[in-house]
Design a protein around this motif. Structure first.
Motif, PDB file in Angstrom:
ATOM      1  N   ALA A  68       0.807  -1.381   0.022  1.00 48.47           N
ATOM      2  CA  ALA A  68      -0.104   0.010   0.038  1.00 48.47           C
ATOM      3  C   ALA A  68       0.808   1.465  -0.154  1.00 48.47           C
ATOM      4  N   SER A  69       2.092   1.218   0.657  1.00 48.20           N
ATOM      5  CA  SER A  69       2.750   2.491   0.904  1.00 48.20           C
ATOM      6  C   SER A  69       3.796   2.760  -0.264  1.00 48.20           C
ATOM      7  N   ALA A  70       3.797   3.610  -0.961  1.00 46.46           N
ATOM      8  CA  ALA A  70       5.001   4.053  -1.984  1.00 46.46           C
ATOM      9  C   ALA A  70       5.777   4.998  -1.144  1.00 46.46           C
ATOM     10  N   GLN A  71       6.685   4.265  -0.292  1.00 47.81           N
ATOM     11  CA  GLN A  71       7.450   4.963   0.646  1.00 47.81           C
ATOM     12  C   GLN A  71       8.153   6.226   0.396  1.00 47.81           C
ATOM     13  N   SER A  72       7.859   7.280   1.300  1.00 51.48           N
ATOM     14  CA  SER A  72       8.834   8.482   0.892  1.00 51.48           C
ATOM     15  C   SER A  72       8.138   9.302  -0.263  1.00 51.48           C
ATOM     16  N   GLN A  73       7.116   8.821  -0.811  1.00 50.89           N
ATOM     17  CA  GLN A  73       6.456   9.569  -1.871  1.00 50.89           C
ATOM     18  C   GLN A  73       5.502  10.581  -1.243  1.00 50.89           C
ATOM     19  N   PRO A  74       5.064  11.806  -1.851  1.00 48.04           N
ATOM     20  CA  PRO A  74       3.792  12.525  -1.541  1.00 48.04           C
ATOM     21  C   PRO A  74       2.664  11.867  -1.257  1.00 48.04           C
ATOM     22  N   LEU A  75       1.812  12.268  -0.246  1.00 51.89           N
ATOM     23  CA  LEU A  75       0.385  11.509  -0.022  1.00 51.89           C
ATOM     24  C   LEU A  75      -0.484  12.729   0.209  1.00 51.89           C
ATOM     25  N   HIS A  76      -1.700  12.598  -0.618  1.00 54.93           N
ATOM     26  CA  HIS A  76      -2.728  13.705  -0.283  1.00 54.93           C
ATOM     27  C   HIS A  76      -3.252  13.778   1.019  1.00 54.93           C
ATOM     28  N   ASP A  77      -3.864  12.702   1.493  1.00 56.71           N
ATOM     29  CA  ASP A  77      -4.171  12.581   3.000  1.00 56.71           C
ATOM     30  C   ASP A  77      -4.110  11.183   3.353  1.00 56.71           C
ATOM     31  N   ARG A  78      -4.510  10.940   4.679  1.00 62.40           N
ATOM     32  CA  ARG A  78      -4.541   9.838   5.406  1.00 62.40           C
ATOM     33  C   ARG A  78      -5.555   8.794   4.420  1.00 62.40           C
ATOM     34  N   GLY A  79      -6.540   9.248   3.911  1.00 66.50           N
ATOM     35  CA  GLY A  79      -7.672   8.458   3.536  1.00 66.50           C
ATOM     36  C   GLY A  79      -7.174   7.747   2.313  1.00 66.50           C
ATOM     37  N   GLU A  80      -6.450   8.501   1.622  1.00 66.70           N
ATOM     38  CA  GLU A  80      -5.997   7.782   0.399  1.00 66.70           C
ATOM     39  C   GLU A  80      -5.269   6.416   0.495  1.00 66.70           C
ATOM     40  N   LEU A  81      -4.070   6.569   1.624  1.00 62.89           N
ATOM     41  CA  LEU A  81      -3.642   5.389   2.292  1.00 62.89           C
ATOM     42  C   LEU A  81      -4.528   4.395   2.489  1.00 62.89           C
ATOM     43  N   GLU A  82      -5.364   4.618   3.377  1.00 61.92           N
ATOM     44  CA  GLU A  82      -6.381   3.865   3.969  1.00 61.92           C
ATOM     45  C   GLU A  82      -7.103   2.928   2.763  1.00 61.92           C
ATOM     46  N   GLN A  83      -7.510   3.794   1.880  1.00 63.50           N
ATOM     47  CA  GLN A  83      -8.507   3.239   0.637  1.00 63.50           C
ATOM     48  C   GLN A  83      -7.587   2.291   0.067  1.00 63.50           C
ATOM     49  N   ARG A  84      -6.361   2.420  -0.269  1.00 66.34           N
ATOM     50  CA  ARG A  84      -5.550   1.490  -0.919  1.00 66.34           C
ATOM     51  C   ARG A  84      -5.335   0.077  -0.078  1.00 66.34           C
ATOM     52  N   VAL A  85      -5.184   0.379   1.346  1.00 65.84           N
ATOM     53  CA  VAL A  85      -5.224  -0.591   2.187  1.00 65.84           C
ATOM     54  C   VAL A  85      -6.380  -1.683   1.966  1.00 65.84           C
ATOM     55  N   HIS A  86      -7.405  -0.994   1.968  1.00 58.89           N
ATOM     56  CA  HIS A  86      -8.781  -1.529   1.780  1.00 58.89           C
ATOM     57  C   HIS A  86      -8.720  -2.476   0.603  1.00 58.89           C
ATOM     58  N   GLU A  87      -8.448  -1.782  -0.564  1.00 55.71           N
ATOM     59  CA  GLU A  87      -8.632  -2.511  -1.751  1.00 55.71           C
ATOM     60  C   GLU A  87      -7.817  -3.678  -1.690  1.00 55.71           C
ATOM     61  N   LEU A  88      -6.526  -3.673  -1.062  1.00 54.88           N
ATOM     62  CA  LEU A  88      -5.536  -4.773  -1.036  1.00 54.88           C
ATOM     63  C   LEU A  88      -5.937  -5.728  -0.033  1.00 54.88           C
ATOM     64  N   GLU A  89      -6.354  -5.237   0.971  1.00 54.36           N
ATOM     65  CA  GLU A  89      -7.168  -6.555   1.715  1.00 54.36           C
ATOM     66  C   GLU A  89      -8.275  -7.320   1.289  1.00 54.36           C
ATOM     67  N   GLN A  90      -8.868  -6.677   0.278  1.00 52.14           N
ATOM     68  CA  GLN A  90      -9.873  -7.351  -0.497  1.00 52.14           C
ATOM     69  C   GLN A  90      -9.262  -8.346  -1.521  1.00 52.14           C
ATOM     70  N   ARG A  91      -8.301  -7.866  -1.947  1.00 53.15           N
ATOM     71  CA  ARG A  91      -7.348  -8.625  -2.905  1.00 53.15           C
ATOM     72  C   ARG A  91      -6.728  -9.862  -2.528  1.00 53.15           C
ATOM     73  N   TRP A  92      -5.951  -9.572  -1.328  1.00 50.88           N
ATOM     74  CA  TRP A  92      -5.176 -10.749  -0.720  1.00 50.88           C
ATOM     75  C   TRP A  92      -5.927 -10.855   0.734  1.00 50.88           C
ATOM     76  N   PRO A  93      -6.957 -11.462   0.828  1.00 50.98           N
ATOM     77  CA  PRO A  93      -7.587 -11.838   2.350  1.00 50.98           C
ATOM     78  C   PRO A  93      -6.540 -12.732   3.242  1.00 50.98           C
ATOM     79  N   ASP A  94      -6.715 -12.704   4.654  1.00 52.95           N
ATOM     80  CA  ASP A  94      -5.861 -13.215   5.343  1.00 52.95           C
ATOM     81  C   ASP A  94      -6.280 -14.755   5.545  1.00 52.95           C
TER      82      ASP A  94
END
Length: 226
Positions: free
Chosen positions: A140-166
């Motif tokens: 989810a993290s493009a480490q060290s790159q600019p991020l618009h807001d926290r919500g953008e990161l959390e949305q990516r995490v949510h999408e990836l959690e659906q893609r690769w469930p535990d």
């Protein structure tokens, strides 16, 4: 003038007679001591945190604290996004320094040398040992790159959690191509032991020959002024 809190460093110090023939044994001993101290007293959270210093192609320095998740006679190491600031710095200039600091023990170890990327099999083994959420986070993290807001990161995490469930399997999240690790191949290893009146002990293993941190005959010792 602002009042400054001061305290004396009531450490036991370090003598040449206490040193092994190569630094590895003492590195391992001090790291284990810090880990035991935290388990027993809880005053050394994250005893494996290491401050890493790099410079970019223009000579501008940068320091950050990461977790030392690799420690072998080859040297200490860490894992990271391979497009992060530290990785870009190391691509331009592999010179690196790292410091482990344990204030309650009056101990620190300084490593300096060159960074080498860890083998892919080593990286994969560590990645699969991480918690599922941390593996998703690496994608989810493009480490060290600019991020618009926290919500953008959390949305990516949510999408990836659906893609690769535990599923409870170590390989339910694939290893990202752009995620790897580095080991510090040391030219110097300094052991710092705090003493009263700032008259600390600084004993430095300096490389004189080939080998790793456990190789006897590859190192000489210097005592440096505090």
């Amino acid at each position: 003038m602002e009042q400054i809190d001061r305290w004396d460093y009531a450490g036991e110090g370090l003598e040449e007679s206490q040193l092994p023939a190569a630094p590895w044994e003492l590195v391992r001993s001090w790291v284990d001591q810090a880990r035991r101290r935290n388990k027993a007293q809880g005053d050394l959270p994250e005893p494996d945190q290491i401050s890493i210093g790099t410079v970019d192609e223009h000579g501008r320095p940068s320091v950050r604290t990461v977790l030392m998740r690799y420690l072998e006679p080859a040297g200490p190491g860490f894992y990271t996004n391979l497009d992060s600031r530290k990785a870009r710095d190391l691509a331009a200039n592999p010179q690196i320094a790292g410091t482990l600091t344990w204030a309650p023990l009056f101990h620190a170890i300084r490593f300096s040398g060159r960074a080498r990327q860890l083998d892919r099999d080593v990286v994969r083994g560590y990645f699969e040992s991480r918690p599922w959420g941390s593996r998703v986070g690496a994608w989810a993290s493009a480490q060290s790159q600019p991020l618009h807001d926290r919500g953008e990161l959390e949305q990516r995490v949510h999408e990836l959690e659906q893609r690769w469930p535990d599923t409870g399997r170590p390989d339910d999240v694939p290893l990202p191509d752009g995620w790897g690790g580095y080991v510090i191949e040391c030219d110097e290893v300094e052991f710092w032991a705090g003493r009263s009146s700032r008259l600390h002990d600084r004993l430095v293993f300096v490389r004189e020959g080939d080998g790793d941190l456990s190789t006897e005959g590859a190192w000489r010792v210097e005592r440096r002024q505090p």
